[in-house]
Design a protein around this motif. Structure first.
Motif, mmCIF file in Angstrom:
data_model
loop_
_atom_site.group_PDB
_atom_site.id
_atom_site.type_symbol
_atom_site.label_atom_id
_atom_site.label_comp_id
_atom_site.label_asym_id
_atom_site.label_seq_id
_atom_site.Cartn_x
_atom_site.Cartn_y
_atom_site.Cartn_z
ATOM 1 N N GLY A 39 0.731 -1.213 -0.078
ATOM 2 C CA GLY A 39 -0.040 0.102 0.065
ATOM 3 C C GLY A 39 0.894 1.056 0.113
ATOM 4 N N VAL A 59 -5.190 2.529 -1.319
ATOM 5 C CA VAL A 59 -6.341 2.098 -0.403
ATOM 6 C C VAL A 59 -6.532 0.542 -0.319
ATOM 7 C CG1 VAL A 59 -8.893 2.535 0.172
ATOM 8 C CG2 VAL A 59 -7.114 4.523 -0.283
ATOM 9 N N VAL A 60 -6.808 -0.017 -1.290
ATOM 10 C CA VAL A 60 -7.046 -1.433 -1.565
ATOM 11 C C VAL A 60 -6.055 -2.259 -0.669
ATOM 12 C CG1 VAL A 60 -7.248 -3.524 -2.947
ATOM 13 C CG2 VAL A 60 -8.376 -1.214 -3.611
ATOM 14 N N GLY A 66 -6.347 -1.594 2.933
ATOM 15 C CA GLY A 66 -7.665 -2.327 3.566
ATOM 16 C C GLY A 66 -7.315 -3.659 3.855
ATOM 17 N N LEU A 67 -6.790 -4.452 2.703
ATOM 18 C CA LEU A 67 -6.620 -5.630 2.857
ATOM 19 C C LEU A 67 -5.617 -6.144 3.900
ATOM 20 C CD1 LEU A 67 -5.881 -7.029 -0.630
ATOM 21 C CD2 LEU A 67 -7.631 -7.564 0.626
ATOM 22 N N VAL A 124 -5.445 -4.078 6.914
ATOM 23 C CA VAL A 124 -6.380 -3.957 8.063
ATOM 24 C C VAL A 124 -7.156 -5.174 8.283
ATOM 25 C CG1 VAL A 124 -8.445 -2.569 9.089
ATOM 26 C CG2 VAL A 124 -6.387 -1.626 8.055
ATOM 27 N N ALA A 125 -7.956 -5.730 7.264
ATOM 28 C CA ALA A 125 -8.837 -7.033 7.162
ATOM 29 C C ALA A 125 -8.108 -7.913 7.974
ATOM 30 C CB ALA A 125 -9.389 -6.969 5.963
#
Length: 204
Positions: free
Chosen positions: A88, A189-190, A193-194, A196-197
């Motif tokens: 990221g 961002v993708v 986001g991954l 964080v998930a």
């Protein structure tokens, strides 16, 4: 020999899970948006090669060991988080000096990143532990062989889904390249986001 009804049920259930967008789809989409269809396909192939690693681990019983060990699970999880965050940050900062678009990566590197993203995804290992064994019948032959057959089936189904995402992202990416900064931020961002998930992924 795996009963045809059991195999058909596995295929149906796997399709239902695969059709739900998940981390692999998002990763492939990010690569396709950032660098086009070829990069999306390379990442898709890399992801499914990573699935082969999980199949081998499940067949050898390593998935069970990881799922039962908090320490090993944490190591795999946080290694995956760190790698996704790195991707990221690189997406945000790694721009082409002339166009401002995300810096293009060699397809070989994109492929290897796909392998790592999937291998370091503990959810995939748990899929092979919690879902796939439900279809293994000790009376139908070697459980190891059944795990491999079911695993390869899931891999092929996943590959078809991944390729669809790669083509769609590649087509959309061509339109977004006129807005290079937006494309770079979307990719970043993708990935974050991954990360964080994955950080919030539990053992159960």
């Amino acid at each position: 020999m795996i009963p045809p009804t059991t195999y058909a049920l596995f295929v149906t259930a796997s399709l239902a899970l695969i059709l739900i967008p998940g981390p692999n789809h998002l990763y492939i989409t990010a690569r396709g948006l950032a660098q086009g269809r070829a990069a999306g396909l390379a990442s898709a192939l890399g992801v499914e090669i990573g699935t082969l690693v999980h199949i081998a681990a499940a067949a050898a019983g390593l998935s069970y060991v990881i799922s039962q060990s908090a320490t090993l699970f944490a190591i795999v999880k946080w290694a995956g988080v760190a790698y996704l965050v790195y991707l990221g940050i690189r997406a945000f900062m790694g721009k082409d000096a002339e166009t401002g678009a995300p810096r293009r990566q060699p397809l070989r590197k994109v492929f290897l990143e796909g392998v790592l993203v999937n291998v370091l995804n503990p959810k995939v290992a748990l899929f092979f532990l919690a879902f796939l064994p439900q279809f293994v019948d000790p009376g139908a032959g070697s459980p190891t062989v059944q795990v491999v057959v079911f695993g390869l089936t899931a891999l092929l189904l996943g590959l078809v889904s991944d390729v669809v995402y790669a083509f769609a992202a590649g087509a959309l990416g061509r339109r977004l390249r006129r807005r290079a900064r937006t494309l770079r931020y979307v990719s970043g961002v993708v990935y974050l986001g991954l990360g964080v998930a994955t950080a919030f992924a539990g053992r159960r």
